[in-house]
Design a protein around this motif. Structure first.
Motif, PDB file in Angstrom:
ATOM      1  N   ASP A  67      12.038  32.451 -11.622  1.00  0.00           N
ATOM      2  CA  ASP A  67      10.800  31.668 -11.571  1.00  0.00           C
ATOM      3  C   ASP A  67       9.634  32.520 -12.055  1.00  0.00           C
ATOM      4  O   ASP A  67       9.487  33.676 -11.653  1.00  0.00           O
ATOM      5  N   ALA A  68       8.823  31.931 -12.934  1.00  0.00           N
ATOM      6  CA  ALA A  68       7.719  32.672 -13.547  1.00  0.00           C
ATOM      7  C   ALA A  68       6.577  31.709 -13.853  1.00  0.00           C
ATOM      8  O   ALA A  68       6.673  30.504 -13.603  1.00  0.00           O
ATOM      9  N   MET A  69       5.510  32.259 -14.431  1.00  0.00           N
ATOM     10  CA  MET A  69       4.342  31.473 -14.822  1.00  0.00           C
ATOM     11  C   MET A  69       4.029  31.775 -16.275  1.00  0.00           C
ATOM     12  O   MET A  69       4.125  32.931 -16.700  1.00  0.00           O
ATOM     13  N   VAL A  70       3.689  30.738 -17.036  1.00  0.00           N
ATOM     14  CA  VAL A  70       3.214  30.944 -18.393  1.00  0.00           C
ATOM     15  C   VAL A  70       1.802  30.385 -18.495  1.00  0.00           C
ATOM     16  O   VAL A  70       1.464  29.396 -17.853  1.00  0.00           O
ATOM     17  N   ASP A  71       0.983  31.054 -19.283  1.00  0.00           N
ATOM     18  CA  ASP A  71      -0.362  30.581 -19.583  1.00  0.00           C
ATOM     19  C   ASP A  71      -0.389  30.211 -21.057  1.00  0.00           C
ATOM     20  O   ASP A  71      -0.069  31.039 -21.918  1.00  0.00           O
ATOM     21  N   LEU A  72      -0.758  28.959 -21.312  1.00  0.00           N
ATOM     22  CA  LEU A  72      -0.861  28.433 -22.669  1.00  0.00           C
ATOM     23  C   LEU A  72      -2.281  27.914 -22.877  1.00  0.00           C
ATOM     24  O   LEU A  72      -3.068  27.839 -21.933  1.00  0.00           O
ATOM     25  N   VAL A  73      -2.586  27.510 -24.077  1.00  0.00           N
ATOM     26  CA  VAL A  73      -3.912  26.982 -24.388  1.00  0.00           C
ATOM     27  C   VAL A  73      -4.260  25.813 -23.470  1.00  0.00           C
ATOM     28  O   VAL A  73      -5.400  25.690 -23.020  1.00  0.00           O
ATOM     29  N   ASP A  74      -3.268  24.965 -23.156  1.00  0.00           N
ATOM     30  CA  ASP A  74      -3.536  23.796 -22.315  1.00  0.00           C
ATOM     31  C   ASP A  74      -3.422  24.085 -20.817  1.00  0.00           C
ATOM     32  O   ASP A  74      -3.448  23.169 -20.011  1.00  0.00           O
ATOM     33  N   GLY A  75      -3.278  25.349 -20.446  1.00  0.00           N
ATOM     34  CA  GLY A  75      -3.264  25.722 -19.036  1.00  0.00           C
ATOM     35  C   GLY A  75      -1.959  26.356 -18.595  1.00  0.00           C
ATOM     36  O   GLY A  75      -1.021  26.505 -19.378  1.00  0.00           O
ATOM     37  N   PRO A  76      -1.899  26.721 -17.316  1.00  0.00           N
ATOM     38  CA  PRO A  76      -0.707  27.398 -16.787  1.00  0.00           C
ATOM     39  C   PRO A  76       0.418  26.406 -16.482  1.00  0.00           C
ATOM     40  O   PRO A  76       0.174  25.226 -16.230  1.00  0.00           O
ATOM     41  N   ARG A  77       1.629  26.931 -16.531  1.00  0.00           N
ATOM     42  CA  ARG A  77       2.829  26.155 -16.186  1.00  0.00           C
ATOM     43  C   ARG A  77       3.767  27.038 -15.384  1.00  0.00           C
ATOM     44  O   ARG A  77       3.957  28.198 -15.722  1.00  0.00           O
ATOM     45  N   GLN A  78       4.374  26.456 -14.363  1.00  0.00           N
ATOM     46  CA  GLN A  78       5.441  27.144 -13.648  1.00  0.00           C
ATOM     47  C   GLN A  78       6.736  26.851 -14.378  1.00  0.00           C
ATOM     48  O   GLN A  78       7.001  25.698 -14.745  1.00  0.00           O
ATOM     49  N   VAL A  79       7.529  27.892 -14.594  1.00  0.00           N
ATOM     50  CA  VAL A  79       8.770  27.756 -15.347  1.00  0.00           C
ATOM     51  C   VAL A  79       9.902  28.504 -14.654  1.00  0.00           C
ATOM     52  O   VAL A  79       9.668  29.348 -13.787  1.00  0.00           O
TER      53      VAL A  79
END
Length: 109
Positions: A51-63
């Motif tokens: 389990d991790a977190m990504v930050d993209l232009v449209d905001g963070p996502r849990q993945v």
């Protein structure tokens, strides 16, 4: 994208910037360390704590991360080849197969 994992030894958050492409709801990257043999720390961390977190232009996502296998890996590797015609030559510098990493949206429990 900025990927934040949990360190497998320290339990501390660790962040890294990675190239990726979208495959439906998933994000796809490759576990490479400058095409050297050593696995990148973020991939070792992700294997220990998927389990991790990504930050993209449209905001963070849990993945949740995993390695693609079989036909899925072949399909995604082919997509990477479209962006870099020398991909196979670079990958051949490694003594092991380069993992194609899928970051899937985390399922809410």
């Amino acid at each position: 994208m900025r990927l934040t994992t949990i360190g497998r030894r320290t339990g501390q958050e660790r962040a890294v910037m990675l190239g990726y492409f979208e495959d439906g709801p998933n994000l796809v990257t490759m576990a490479m360390n400058g095409w050297g043999d050593a696995e990148p720390a973020w991939w070792l961390n992700l294997q220990a704590h998927p389990d991790a977190m990504v930050d993209l232009v449209d905001g963070p996502r849990q993945v949740t991360g995993r390695a693609a296998q079989g036909e899925e890996r072949e399909r995604l590797w082919s997509r990477w080849q479209q962006t870099n015609k020398h991909l196979d030559a670079y990958a051949s510098r490694r003594s092991m197969e380069t993992a194609v990493v899928i970051l899937e949206p985390k399922r809410q429990s």
